[in-house]
Design a protein around this motif. Sequence first.
Motif, PDB file in Angstrom:
ATOM      1  N   ALA A 206       0.833  -1.207   0.000  1.00 45.68           N
ATOM      2  CA  ALA A 206       0.000   0.000   0.000  1.00 45.68           C
ATOM      3  C   ALA A 206       0.869   1.259   0.000  1.00 45.68           C
ATOM      4  CB  ALA A 206      -0.933  -0.010   1.210  1.00 45.68           C
ATOM      5  N   ALA A 207       1.957   1.229   0.759  1.00 45.14           N
ATOM      6  CA  ALA A 207       2.861   2.381   0.816  1.00 45.14           C
ATOM      7  C   ALA A 207       3.513   2.640  -0.542  1.00 45.14           C
ATOM      8  CB  ALA A 207       3.931   2.160   1.883  1.00 45.14           C
ATOM      9  N   GLU A 208       3.893   1.568  -1.227  1.00 43.47           N
ATOM     10  CA  GLU A 208       4.501   1.704  -2.561  1.00 43.47           C
ATOM     11  C   GLU A 208       3.488   2.253  -3.563  1.00 43.47           C
ATOM     12  OE1 GLU A 208       7.306   1.973  -5.368  1.00 43.47           O
ATOM     13  OE2 GLU A 208       7.735   1.378  -3.301  1.00 43.47           O
ATOM     14  N   LEU A 209       2.257   1.771  -3.468  1.00 42.39           N
ATOM     15  CA  LEU A 209       1.202   2.301  -4.335  1.00 42.39           C
ATOM     16  C   LEU A 209       0.984   3.788  -4.061  1.00 42.39           C
ATOM     17  CD1 LEU A 209      -1.415  -0.608  -4.232  1.00 42.39           C
ATOM     18  CD2 LEU A 209      -0.404   0.361  -6.305  1.00 42.39           C
ATOM     19  N   SER A 210       0.985   4.172  -2.782  1.00 39.74           N
ATOM     20  CA  SER A 210       0.819   5.583  -2.414  1.00 39.74           C
ATOM     21  C   SER A 210       1.927   6.428  -3.027  1.00 39.74           C
ATOM     22  CB  SER A 210       0.839   5.748  -0.884  1.00 39.74           C
ATOM     23  OG  SER A 210      -0.211   5.022  -0.272  1.00 39.74           O
ATOM     24  N   LYS A 211       3.147   5.919  -2.920  1.00 33.17           N
ATOM     25  CA  LYS A 211       4.322   6.643  -3.432  1.00 33.17           C
ATOM     26  C   LYS A 211       4.220   6.849  -4.941  1.00 33.17           C
ATOM     27  CE  LYS A 211       9.282   5.717  -3.857  1.00 33.17           C
ATOM     28  NZ  LYS A 211      10.292   4.689  -3.531  1.00 33.17           N
ATOM     29  N   GLN A 212       3.786   5.794  -5.648  1.00 34.23           N
ATOM     30  CA  GLN A 212       3.795   5.869  -7.112  1.00 34.23           C
ATOM     31  C   GLN A 212       2.571   6.592  -7.683  1.00 34.23           C
ATOM     32  OE1 GLN A 212       5.068   2.636  -9.520  1.00 34.23           O
ATOM     33  NE2 GLN A 212       6.306   1.681  -7.918  1.00 34.23           N
ATOM     34  N   THR A 213       1.472   6.624  -6.937  1.00 32.61           N
ATOM     35  CA  THR A 213       0.263   7.276  -7.447  1.00 32.61           C
ATOM     36  C   THR A 213       0.071   8.681  -6.894  1.00 32.61           C
ATOM     37  OG1 THR A 213      -1.110   6.380  -5.655  1.00 32.61           O
ATOM     38  CG2 THR A 213      -0.949   5.071  -7.679  1.00 32.61           C
ATOM     39  N   GLY A 214       0.769   8.978  -5.781  1.00 28.91           N
ATOM     40  CA  GLY A 214       0.560  10.263  -5.133  1.00 28.91           C
ATOM     41  C   GLY A 214      -0.735  10.331  -4.344  1.00 28.91           C
ATOM     42  N   LYS A 215      -1.407   9.171  -4.190  1.00 25.08           N
ATOM     43  CA  LYS A 215      -2.641   9.109  -3.404  1.00 25.08           C
ATOM     44  C   LYS A 215      -2.329   8.451  -2.063  1.00 25.08           C
ATOM     45  CE  LYS A 215      -6.297   7.771  -5.879  1.00 25.08           C
ATOM     46  NZ  LYS A 215      -7.108   6.883  -6.743  1.00 25.08           N
ATOM     47  N   GLU A 216      -3.175   8.677  -1.088  1.00 26.07           N
ATOM     48  CA  GLU A 216      -2.976   7.993   0.189  1.00 26.07           C
ATOM     49  C   GLU A 216      -3.763   6.682   0.149  1.00 26.07           C
ATOM     50  OE1 GLU A 216      -3.632   8.491   5.003  1.00 26.07           O
ATOM     51  OE2 GLU A 216      -3.697  10.269   3.727  1.00 26.07           O
ATOM     52  N   ILE A 217      -3.031   5.589   0.002  1.00 28.16           N
ATOM     53  CA  ILE A 217      -3.658   4.271  -0.088  1.00 28.16           C
ATOM     54  C   ILE A 217      -3.309   3.487   1.172  1.00 28.16           C
ATOM     55  CG2 ILE A 217      -3.708   2.102  -1.387  1.00 28.16           C
ATOM     56  CD1 ILE A 217      -3.143   3.797  -3.905  1.00 28.16           C
ATOM     57  N   VAL A 218      -4.318   2.982   1.831  1.00 27.38           N
ATOM     58  CA  VAL A 218      -4.120   2.295   3.107  1.00 27.38           C
ATOM     59  C   VAL A 218      -4.301   0.789   2.933  1.00 27.38           C
ATOM     60  CG1 VAL A 218      -4.872   4.270   4.442  1.00 27.38           C
ATOM     61  CG2 VAL A 218      -6.562   2.549   3.760  1.00 27.38           C
ATOM     62  N   TYR A 219      -3.808   0.034   3.892  1.00 26.60           N
ATOM     63  CA  TYR A 219      -4.025  -1.415   3.918  1.00 26.60           C
ATOM     64  C   TYR A 219      -5.085  -1.720   4.965  1.00 26.60           C
ATOM     65  CZ  TYR A 219      -3.255  -6.331   5.229  1.00 26.60           C
ATOM     66  OH  TYR A 219      -3.428  -7.663   5.532  1.00 26.60           O
ATOM     67  N   ASN A 220      -6.178  -2.325   4.510  1.00 24.97           N
ATOM     68  CA  ASN A 220      -7.234  -2.766   5.423  1.00 24.97           C
ATOM     69  C   ASN A 220      -7.147  -4.278   5.592  1.00 24.97           C
ATOM     70  OD1 ASN A 220      -8.274  -0.220   5.766  1.00 24.97           O
ATOM     71  ND2 ASN A 220      -9.888  -0.435   4.223  1.00 24.97           N
ATOM     72  N   ALA A 221      -6.692  -4.706   6.744  1.00 26.27           N
ATOM     73  CA  ALA A 221      -6.660  -6.140   7.040  1.00 26.27           C
ATOM     74  C   ALA A 221      -8.037  -6.551   7.547  1.00 26.27           C
ATOM     75  CB  ALA A 221      -5.599  -6.435   8.096  1.00 26.27           C
ATOM     76  N   VAL A 222      -8.623  -7.573   6.903  1.00 23.21           N
ATOM     77  CA  VAL A 222      -9.960  -8.034   7.296  1.00 23.21           C
ATOM     78  C   VAL A 222      -9.908  -9.527   7.603  1.00 23.21           C
ATOM     79  CG1 VAL A 222     -11.110  -6.277   5.889  1.00 23.21           C
ATOM     80  CG2 VAL A 222     -10.628  -8.536   4.897  1.00 23.21           C
ATOM     81  N   PRO A 223     -10.884 -10.057   8.343  1.00 21.30           N
ATOM     82  CA  PRO A 223     -10.943 -11.511   8.559  1.00 21.30           C
ATOM     83  C   PRO A 223     -11.241 -12.240   7.244  1.00 21.30           C
ATOM     84  CG  PRO A 223     -12.352 -10.323  10.123  1.00 21.30           C
ATOM     85  CD  PRO A 223     -11.929  -9.341   9.071  1.00 21.30           C
TER      86      PRO A 223
END
Length: 284
Positions: A206-223
């Motif tokens: 998610a951090a790499e995606l944020s870096k490359q897109t300039g958007k704030e992309i988070v990781y949602n861990a779900v069951p």
Amino acid sequence: MSIIVTGATGHLGRFVIEGLLEKVPADQITAVVRSEEKGAGFAARGVKIAIADYNAPETFDGLFSAGDKVLLISGNEFDKGRVGQHKVVLDAAKAAGVALFAYTSASGSLTAALADDHRGTEQAILDSGVPYVLLRNGWYNENYTEQLAPVLEHNAVVAAAGEGKVASAARADYAAAAVAVLTGEGHENKTYELSGDTAWSFAEYAAELSKQTGKEIVYNAVPAEALVGILTGAGLPEPLAAILAGVDTSIEKGELAVTSGDLSRLTGRPTTPIADAIAAALKG
């Protein structure tokens, strides 16, 4: 002697054929396809085409010859008994006396249901007595980078993998390993655990995606159960959604984080980092 590749027009198969064309004459390569139309592009380049279907055993009669090297790329029809489909190819190869039978399997550490058909196929290969190579392919970068649309729409990576890591590599990397085995020597009766050189977590993804897109992309861990609901809501059949959620559970346990080095050793180059795969996918 021919090098024969099943599933030759699939995502992985195409990379294998392209790699073989760089190493051996086209007339020494046979692409197994389900229709002439699918194989037309390869045929135009001099590759031999064989039309056969895992669900029609008679179509494999006489397809192989003594001394051939065969790559069985695992089928993707999860609902049609993949072990039985694979045995159709194996039985024909054994009867012909092929010199090598390579199979694209799953990581030896993977306990998810996805691995069951692979273990069954491996056992059939071992029982057959044919000279074999087990190419235990780890996870592909593209399993994630080809599914970026919902991630970018919702600015979230959703997985049921907790803090687990994935040592993924590009399809082209796994294909190059298969080419090395099919065109090289001394691989008989070997098992290779193939994976990327570096394991990454979904938070890092998610951090790499944020870096490359300039958007704030988070990781949602779900069951896992929640992921099944999300995937079925997106249109996936429930059995397939359950299989994918099961893989995430295995990732959380560290089963796809193994970095054996076999893949880069076979190809003679480092594996493709997830960051590079993200960049390629974003370019479209």
